[in-house]
Design a protein around this motif. Sequence first.
Motif: not given
Length: 341
Positions: A47-48, A268-271, A274-281, A283-288
């Motif tokens: 978790v973040p 969890g990878m998204i965090h 986002e830290q590595a590149n705050p300008t790109t969005v 998105e998980p392929v599968n949020r579950a």
Amino acid sequence: MDAVGVEPVTEAGPGTPVEVLPSDWAEQVRSLAAERDAVILAHNYQVPEIQDIAHHTGDSLGLSRIAAEVDASTIVFCGVHFMAETAKILSYDKTVLIPDERAGCSLAETITADELRAWKAEHPGAVVVSYVNTTAAVKAETDICCTSSNAVEVVESIPADTEVLFCPDQFLGAHVQRLTGRTNMHIWMGECHVHAGINGVELKARVEAEPDAELFIHPECGCATSALYLATTGVVPAERTKILSTSGMVTAARETSAAKVLVATETGMIHQLEQANPTTVFEPVNRAAVCKYMKMITPSKLLRSLRDGTDEVTVPLDVAERARRSVERMVAIGTPSPVAE
Ligand code: 13P
Ligand code: SF4
């Protein structure tokens, strides 16, 4: 001060517990870690809050390297049990703690040491390559361990005329076989329930809906094969499809100029991305795609672990000695994985 060590009180989403934490949680964690001479390591799927408080956050290979080199007398491993076991194998004289020893791994459970011994008996002379997501007992029966960031290099290090037994992940095995073109490689049919759940049908739908997005795919995914198929048939431009370990995703995130990246791995990878590149969005392929085992490590359990010295990870000495050889070969092969400090 509020009570600590409380169990999750609500669920914010699949596998994402919300805890009531003391307001000075971060200070307590840092000061207890200093008192205990402990280094906190966190996997990219944590978790973040835990990724942010850890001394080092990274993938399995990067964290194994740190576990082998770190000076602290205690390692608190925020990840799943086989990762903490790997730290113990590499740093046997250190105390290794995991905030909840029940944090297992469905992939590691797909092969036992007995099953591996039986498989070896069917292929005398074969070299056994095991993904690091295996128990210490399986590593003790292994010649070379690998992670998703060095699996190709590990298999390429084996003479071309020698048979290879690759376990336990079938999707990573198929990915390595494709890249090495190896025909004398046998693959164990294990899978991770989280990554196998990210399938090609879902991926195709997302890609068609987002024609400009890049794709980052972990090689354990059921969709890794489908992604390569989509790339080779032109549905997804090949240059926008990247099969990457979790640390490879962090490097690629720093380099991309895409407006959006679709990410096929544990959420969890998204965090870290986002830290590595705050300008790109991102998105998980599968949020579950949430690993319930990774999410068993919660901020309050980390605090309890540092305060009470729980849960200690042990590996019998003879198993650790045999497992160390295969893990040390893994640590020596491949490029270092980026780890966030
Ligand atoms: P990495 O080796 O890429 O960190 O992945 C570990 C893992 O458990 C994937 O599910
Ligand atoms: Fe194991 Fe899958 Fe969780 Fe990774 S995501 S720790 S492979 S169960």
